[in-house]
Scaffold this active site. Structure first.
Site, PDB file in Angstrom:
ATOM      1  N   GLY A  28       0.875  -1.233  -0.072  1.00 46.41           N
ATOM      2  CA  GLY A  28      -0.091  -0.134  -0.010  1.00 46.41           C
ATOM      3  C   GLY A  28       0.681   1.429   0.114  1.00 46.41           C
ATOM      4  CE  LYS A  32       3.205   0.533  -5.546  1.00 55.22           C
ATOM      5  NZ  LYS A  32       2.953  -0.147  -4.476  1.00 55.22           N
ATOM      6  CG  HIS A 142      10.879  15.448   0.592  1.00 63.06           C
ATOM      7  ND1 HIS A 142      10.508  16.574   0.513  1.00 63.06           N
ATOM      8  CD2 HIS A 142       9.944  14.660  -0.309  1.00 63.06           C
ATOM      9  CE1 HIS A 142       9.677  16.996  -0.279  1.00 63.06           C
ATOM     10  NE2 HIS A 142       9.150  15.765  -0.864  1.00 63.06           N
ATOM     11  CG  ASP A 177       9.093  16.156  -6.588  1.00 62.02           C
ATOM     12  OD1 ASP A 177       7.827  16.252  -6.164  1.00 62.02           O
ATOM     13  OD2 ASP A 177       9.563  15.072  -6.573  1.00 62.02           O
ATOM     14  CG  HIS A 179       5.873  16.698  -2.783  1.00 61.07           C
ATOM     15  ND1 HIS A 179       5.650  15.358  -3.876  1.00 61.07           N
ATOM     16  CD2 HIS A 179       4.652  16.574  -2.249  1.00 61.07           C
ATOM     17  CE1 HIS A 179       4.606  14.818  -3.584  1.00 61.07           C
ATOM     18  NE2 HIS A 179       3.792  15.473  -2.598  1.00 61.07           N
ATOM     19  CG  ASP A 265       6.073  14.358  -7.411  1.00 67.36           C
ATOM     20  OD1 ASP A 265       6.473  14.983  -8.275  1.00 67.36           O
ATOM     21  OD2 ASP A 265       5.988  13.914  -6.271  1.00 67.36           O
ATOM     22  NE  ARG A 271      -1.062   5.198  -4.472  1.00 70.29           N
ATOM     23  CZ  ARG A 271      -0.704   4.088  -3.973  1.00 70.29           C
ATOM     24  NH1 ARG A 271       0.254   3.352  -4.591  1.00 70.29           N
ATOM     25  NH2 ARG A 271      -1.103   3.753  -2.670  1.00 70.29           N
TER      26      ARG A 271
END
Length: 555
Positions: A28, A32, A142, A177, A179, A265, A271
């Site tokens: 979950g 990945k 990060h 990115d 973020h 992302d 996602r």
């Protein structure tokens, strides 16, 4: 800084280790590492590997990681495993490990490979051996000095920039990115040697940093640029803000190296993301940075719809190489992931773009004002260049000996010995790379013709090779064909000896035999009564005695 022709071919090196895809954050979890293996397989089937140099990165050690991260934190990462988590409860809270950043098998090795590829790419750029270095396993922006964050444990970007700063006065970091690149900004917040530029979603979104007013501090004031964005950012608007900002940054700051974090992302349909960029729109950032003809370290980052991550990074590898690749995907090991269209490029969704033209113009003007506050291209005081990071082989050989531990592909490859490779080196021993069928046989034949081994007959009639005597050493005995005593044969069979031990034992035996021989000779002479001066014996038999003995034998 003047733009150059982007069509020119540039030398590209690419870092990949197949073990990286074996890591699994847990059921979950959106992160990945398998996406890196998918990217590699796709670009292989496009044939892009023929156009670049592919390297397996070294595993960076704790000393290299500690150039930024704290010793306690790195020691914790080395020690923690899923089976001993209960022993590290307090430290897990202290280092923010457990939920977003779970403990999984091979965690430390994952950090080693991610950091090793980025550091190796920086070293390659420093040595001017490449124009563009790619490490899709890197870009984990990060991670903090003593804390994991946002699926990131070791900040490979900071480690790579520290390596670049050994040779480059000014390094530009660009983050596309979705973020905010908070870990990198925090690391260089007070220095003017690194400028950080981040285009990211801001407002009730992880990590919550990256406000327009975050501009740096101390010597680093105005060297941190943040472009906060809203949902629905599309290709056209992104190009309108990216190119003018980067142009001004290049003009004012004049970096000699660029680190580009290509987090995927920010693509449509991610996602965890909320932008609406296509693969082509994402890659236009790289195309534009390439035009400045500055060395680029390209890194991965976020990206949680893994089929689109593989598409994006494969296409951006082609852009770095200046190669056109077809939209029709070639068959590959993960072909079923890319259904139902099996195309390289993706279409944007119909989500609304909340970034109005007025809003983007206002933010852009504020950033231009900050850039005007900069002193023009700050210099650096002359100093000795620190040594390059030493890329050492990791101790995979020891792991091969452990039957309870799974061997990595890196370690297994080191055991491969090809039969068609030649080597004339004599010090390689049995493990040397030699053609077993031809090279060694020819060599033995030549040695046999030039120096036949001395042989001796044993009591059983078997051939025994005598020890070789070096050319500058005289043989200990003139008669090399004497029979080997049974006792000495038994001793040789019991315990193997080295060449030095054998030589010493022979010397002592020869001395002892010499002394014993002299004593026996003296006894025989005294018994026989022979004259040592003349060599005549008093007991010499006469002719008639010999004749009588012959007659008896005939009877």
């Amino acid at each position: 800084m003047a733009l150059t022709n982007p069509g020119g071919n540039r030398k590209v090196c690419y870092y990949y280790d197949s073990d990286i895809g074996n890591n699994y954050y847990g059921q979950g979890h959106p992160m990945k590492p398998h996406r890196i293996r998918m990217t590699h397989n796709l670009l292989l089937n496009y044939g892009l590997y023929r156009k670049m140099e592919i390297y397996r990165p070294h595993k960076c050690n704790s000393e290299e990681m500690s150039k930024y991260h704290s010793d306690d934190y790195i020691k914790f990462l080395r020690s923690i495993r899923p089976d001993n988590m209960s022993e590290y409860t307090k430290q897990m809270q202290r280092f923010n490990v457990g939920e977003d950043c779970p403990v999984f098998d091979g965690l430390y090795e994952f950090c080693q490979l991610s950091g090793g590829g980025s550091i190796a790419g920086a070293v390659k750029i420093n040595k001017q051996q490449t124009d563009i270095a790619i490490n899709w396993a890197g870009g984990l922006h990060h991670a903090k000095k003593s804390e994991a964050s946002g699926f990131c444990y070791v900040n490979d970007i900071v480690l790579a920039i520290l390596e670049l700063l050994k040779y480059h006065q000014r390094v530009l970091y660009i983050d596309i990115d979705i973020h905010h690149g908070d870990g990198v900004e925090e690391a260089f917040y007070t220095t003017d040697r690194v400028m950080t530029v981040s285009f990211h979603k801001y407002g009730e979104y992880f990590p919550g940093t990256g406000d327009l007013r975050d501009i740096g501090a101390g010597k680093g004031k105005y060297y941190a640029l943040n472009f906060p964005l809203r949902d629905g950012m599309d290709d056209e608007c992104y190009e309108q803000i990216f190119q003018p900002v980067i142009t001004k940054v290049m003009e004012y700051y004049q970096p000699s190296a660029v680190v580009l974090q290509c987090g995927a992302d920010s693509l449509t349909g991610d996602r965890l993301g909320c932008f609406n960029l296509t693969v082509k729109g994402h890659a236009k950032c790289l195309e534009y940075v390439k035009k400045f003809n500055i060395p680029i370290l390209m890194l991965g980052g976020g990206g949680y719809t893994i089929r689109n991550v593989a598409r994006c990074w494969t296409y951006e590898t082609a852009v770095a190489l200046g190669q056109e690749i077809p939209n029709e995907l070639p068959y590959n090991d993960y072909f079923e992931y890319f259904g139902p269209d099996f195309k390289l490029h993706i279409s944007p969704s119909n989500m609304s773009n909340q970034n109005t033209t007025e809003y983007l113009h206002k933010i852009r003007q504020r950033l231009f004002e900050n850039l005007r506050m900069l002193p023009h291209a700050p210099g650096v005081q002359m100093a000795d260049i620190p040594p390059d990071t030493v890329v050492e082989d990791s101790d995979d050989e020891a792991a091969l000996e452990d039957p309870d531990k799974r061997n990595s592909i890196r370690a297994s490859d080191k055991r491969i010995q090809r039969d068609d490779e030649f080597s004339d080196s004599e010090d390689e021993g049995e493990g040397g790379r030699k053609n077993q069928e031809s090279h060694r046989k020819k060599k033995r034949k030549m040695e046999g013709e030039s120096k036949p081994p001395a042989e001796a007959k044993t009591e059983e009639g078997k051939n025994v090779k005598m020890e070789k005597v070096s050319s500058n050493e005289e043989p200990k005995s003139e008669n090399q064909n004497e029979t080997v005593p049974q006792e000495s044969k038994d001793n040789l069979d019991e315990k193997p000896t080295t060449a030095n031990d054998d030589t010493n034992s022979r010397d002592e035996a020869d001395k002892q035999n010499s002394v014993n021989g002299d004593e026996k000779t003296t006894e025989k002479l005294s018994e026989s009564g022979s004259n040592p001066a003349t060599g005549e014996s008093r007991d010499k038999p006469h002719d008639n005695e010999v004749a009588s003995a012959d007659e008896k034998m005939e009877q």
